[in-house]
Enzyme design. Structure first.
Site, short mmCIF file in Angstrom:
data_model
loop_
_atom_site.label_atom_id
_atom_site.label_comp_id
_atom_site.label_asym_id
_atom_site.label_seq_id
_atom_site.Cartn_x
_atom_site.Cartn_y
_atom_site.Cartn_z
N LYS A 35 48.42 49.39 31.59
CA LYS A 35 48.09 48.11 30.91
C LYS A 35 48.64 48.29 29.56
O LYS A 35 48.29 48.95 28.66
CB LYS A 35 46.88 47.70 30.76
CG LYS A 35 46.54 46.17 30.47
CD LYS A 35 45.07 45.88 30.17
CE LYS A 35 44.19 45.21 30.96
NZ LYS A 35 42.78 44.66 30.69
N LEU B 291 44.84 53.14 33.65
CA LEU B 291 43.67 52.50 34.65
C LEU B 291 43.96 53.15 36.20
O LEU B 291 45.09 53.18 36.45
CB LEU B 291 43.79 50.91 34.60
CG LEU B 291 43.16 50.44 33.20
CD1 LEU B 291 43.71 49.10 33.10
CD2 LEU B 291 41.66 50.40 32.95
N ALA C 157 44.50 50.12 41.96
CA ALA C 157 43.72 49.42 43.09
C ALA C 157 44.94 48.80 44.03
O ALA C 157 45.37 47.62 43.86
CB ALA C 157 42.89 48.25 42.72
N ASP D 128 30.86 39.16 32.74
CA ASP D 128 31.95 38.33 32.99
C ASP D 128 32.30 38.65 34.74
O ASP D 128 33.35 38.71 34.83
CB ASP D 128 33.16 38.60 32.12
CG ASP D 128 34.33 37.71 32.14
OD1 ASP D 128 35.17 38.01 31.87
OD2 ASP D 128 33.64 36.57 32.66
N ASP E 262 38.12 45.12 33.94
CA ASP E 262 38.10 44.14 32.91
C ASP E 262 36.84 44.09 32.25
O ASP E 262 35.92 43.26 32.15
CB ASP E 262 38.40 42.75 33.38
CG ASP E 262 38.80 42.04 31.99
OD1 ASP E 262 39.84 41.16 32.22
OD2 ASP E 262 38.52 42.25 31.03
C1 LIG Z 1 52.52 40.17 45.38
O1 LIG Z 1 51.66 40.88 44.75
C2 LIG Z 1 51.42 41.18 43.48
C3 LIG Z 1 50.33 41.57 42.97
O2 LIG Z 1 49.71 42.62 43.88
C4 LIG Z 1 48.85 43.76 43.24
C5 LIG Z 1 48.49 43.35 42.14
C6 LIG Z 1 47.48 44.22 41.29
C7 LIG Z 1 47.24 45.63 42.10
N1 LIG Z 1 46.50 46.49 41.75
C8 LIG Z 1 45.83 46.78 40.41
N2 LIG Z 1 45.35 47.90 40.03
C9 LIG Z 1 44.79 48.13 38.91
C10 LIG Z 1 44.87 47.20 37.80
CL1 LIG Z 1 44.36 47.34 36.25
C11 LIG Z 1 45.60 45.84 38.12
N3 LIG Z 1 45.75 44.86 37.30
C12 LIG Z 1 46.57 43.70 37.51
C13 LIG Z 1 46.43 42.78 36.63
C14 LIG Z 1 45.95 42.56 38.17
N4 LIG Z 1 46.19 45.65 39.47
C15 LIG Z 1 47.83 45.99 43.48
C16 LIG Z 1 48.51 44.91 43.79
#
Ligand SMILES: COCCOc1ccc(Nc2ncc(Cl)c(NC3CC3)n2)cc1
Length: 282
Positions: A40, A88, A91, A134, A152
Site C-alpha cells: 500500500k 500487507l 489476499a 468499522d 483496514d
Molecule cells: C479485477 O480484480 C481486481 C481486484 O482483485 C483483487 C483485489 C485485491 C486483492 N487482494 C488484496 N490483498 C491485500 C490488500 Cl491490502 C488488498 N487491498 C486492495 C485494495 C483492495 N487487496 C486481490 C485481488
C-alpha cells in the site's frame, strides 16, 4: 526478527489491486524470497492533518501487533521522501464487497461462515482491548481457502483512547446509535456492525438503507428492522439480537458462534481445518 530496512527496489511491482483510503495498493513480489505481498503506497502529502497522521500511526501500530488467521497481517513498513509503504498480506480472493456486488445476495451457508470467522477475529481484537469500529464489506478481503481477512485498521481504536467522537466518513449504514447520540461507545459497537453486516450479506442491502442520510439516521434511531421472505427465521433471530439500540442487549460473540443459525449453516469444521492449513504454512 530485527526489522529489515526495506526499500521499493526490494520488490517487483505487479498488478494494481485497488485503492485503499490513502493510496494505491499493488501486488508485489519481494525479489530475494519471491514472496508475494500487497504493497500500500500512501502519499505523504495526503496525510495533511495531525489527525490523519495519528490515524495512520495507530493503524500501523495496531495491525503490526496482530496475528490471527482472520486478520490481514501487516508485515512491516518503510518510506521514501514522497510515500509511506505498508507491507500487507496479499489476499488472493480480493474484496468481499465486490463479490457481494456481483452476487447481490450470498447463500446463508457462505454468510454464516463469514460471521463465524468475524466472531473469531473480533474476540481476538476485544481480548486485546481493541475495537475495530468499522466492520463493513469494504474492509473485508478473502484470503487463501476462502478465509475471511479483516483489513483496514485505520478506524480501530485502543479501548483506552479517550476520543469518544470520530468524524463520520463514508456510509452511515453501519453507524451504531450510540455514535449518533454522542454517548460513549465500547467494543459492543462491533456487535452492532456485525448484525448490519450479516443482514446485508443475506438481504443484499443494509437494514437502514434509504435515499437520504437523514432517513438512514432516523431509521437507525427508531431501529425498524424488516426482513424479506427469503431470510430464514434463525437468521432473523440472530440479526435482531445484534441490532439492538441498547449496546448491553446485543448478543455477545461467544453466544453468536453457538447460535442455531451458525451451527446449522456455517461449516465450522472446514473453516477450522483451513486455520490448521495456514498455521502450518506460516
Ligand atoms: C479485477 O480484480 C481486481 C481486484 O482483485 C483483487 C483485489 C485485491 C486483492 N487482494 C488484496 N490483498 C491485500 C490488500 Cl491490502 C488488498 N487491498 C486492495 C485494495 C483492495 N487487496 C486481490 C485481488
Amino acid at each position: 526478527t530485527r526489522q529489515h530496512q526495506w526499500t521499493i527496489n526490494d520488490f517487483e511491482v505487479g498488478a494494481p489491486l485497488g485503492r485503499g483510503r490513502f493510496g494505491h495498493v499493488y501486488c508485489v513480489r519481494e525479489k530475494k524470497s519471491k514472496y508475494i505481498v500487497a504493497l500500500k503506497a500512501i502519499i505523504k502529502d495526503q496525510i495533511s492533518t495531525p489527525r490523519l497522521a495519528k490515524q495512520l500511526i495507530s493503524e500501523i501500530s495496531i495491525q503490526s501487533r496482530l496475528k490471527h488467521p482472520n486478520i490481514l497481517r501487516l508485515y512491516g513498513f518503510f518510506h521514501d521522501d514522497q510515500r509511506i509503504f505498508l507491507l500487507l498480506e496479499y489476499a488472493p480472493g480480493g474484496e468481499l464487497y465486490r463479490r457481494m456486488q456481483k452476487e447481490k445476495i450470498l447463500r446463508e451457508s457462505e454468510a454464516a461462515g463469514y460471521v463465524y470467522q468475524l466472531c473469531n477475529a473480533l474476540s481476538y481484537l476485544h481480548s486485546k482491548q481493541i475495537i475495530h469500529r468499522d466492520i463493513k464489506p469494504e474492509n473485508i478481503l478473502i484470503g487463501v481457502y476462502g478465509i475471511l481477512k479483516l483489513a483496514d485498521f485505520g478506524w480501530s481504536a485502543e479501548r483506552t483512547e479517550t476520543n469518544k467522537r470520530t468524524t463520520l466518513c463514508g456510509t452511515l449504514d453501519y453507524l451504531a446509535p450510540e455514535m449518533l447520540n454522542g454517548s460513549g461507545y465500547d467494543e459492543k459497537i462491533d456487535l452492532w456492525c456485525l448484525g448490519v453486516f450479516t443482514y446485508e450479506m443475506i438481504v443484499g442491502k443494509p437494514p437502514f438503507d434509504s435515499q437520504t442520510q437523514q432517513d438512514t439516521i432516523r431509521l437507525i434511531r427508531t431501529n425498524e428492522l424488516s426482513f424479506p421472505q427469503a431470510a430464514s427465521n434463525h437468521a432473523r433471530d440472530l440479526i435482531s439480537q445484534l441490532i439492538r439500540r441498547n449496546p448491553s442487549e446485543r448478543m455477545p460473540l461467544n453466544e453468536v458462534i453457538q447460535h442455531q443459525w451458525i451451527i446449522e449453516n456455517a461449516n465450522m469444521k472446514a473453516i477450522d481445518e483451513n486455520y490448521e492449513k495456514i498455521n502450518k504454512s506460516t
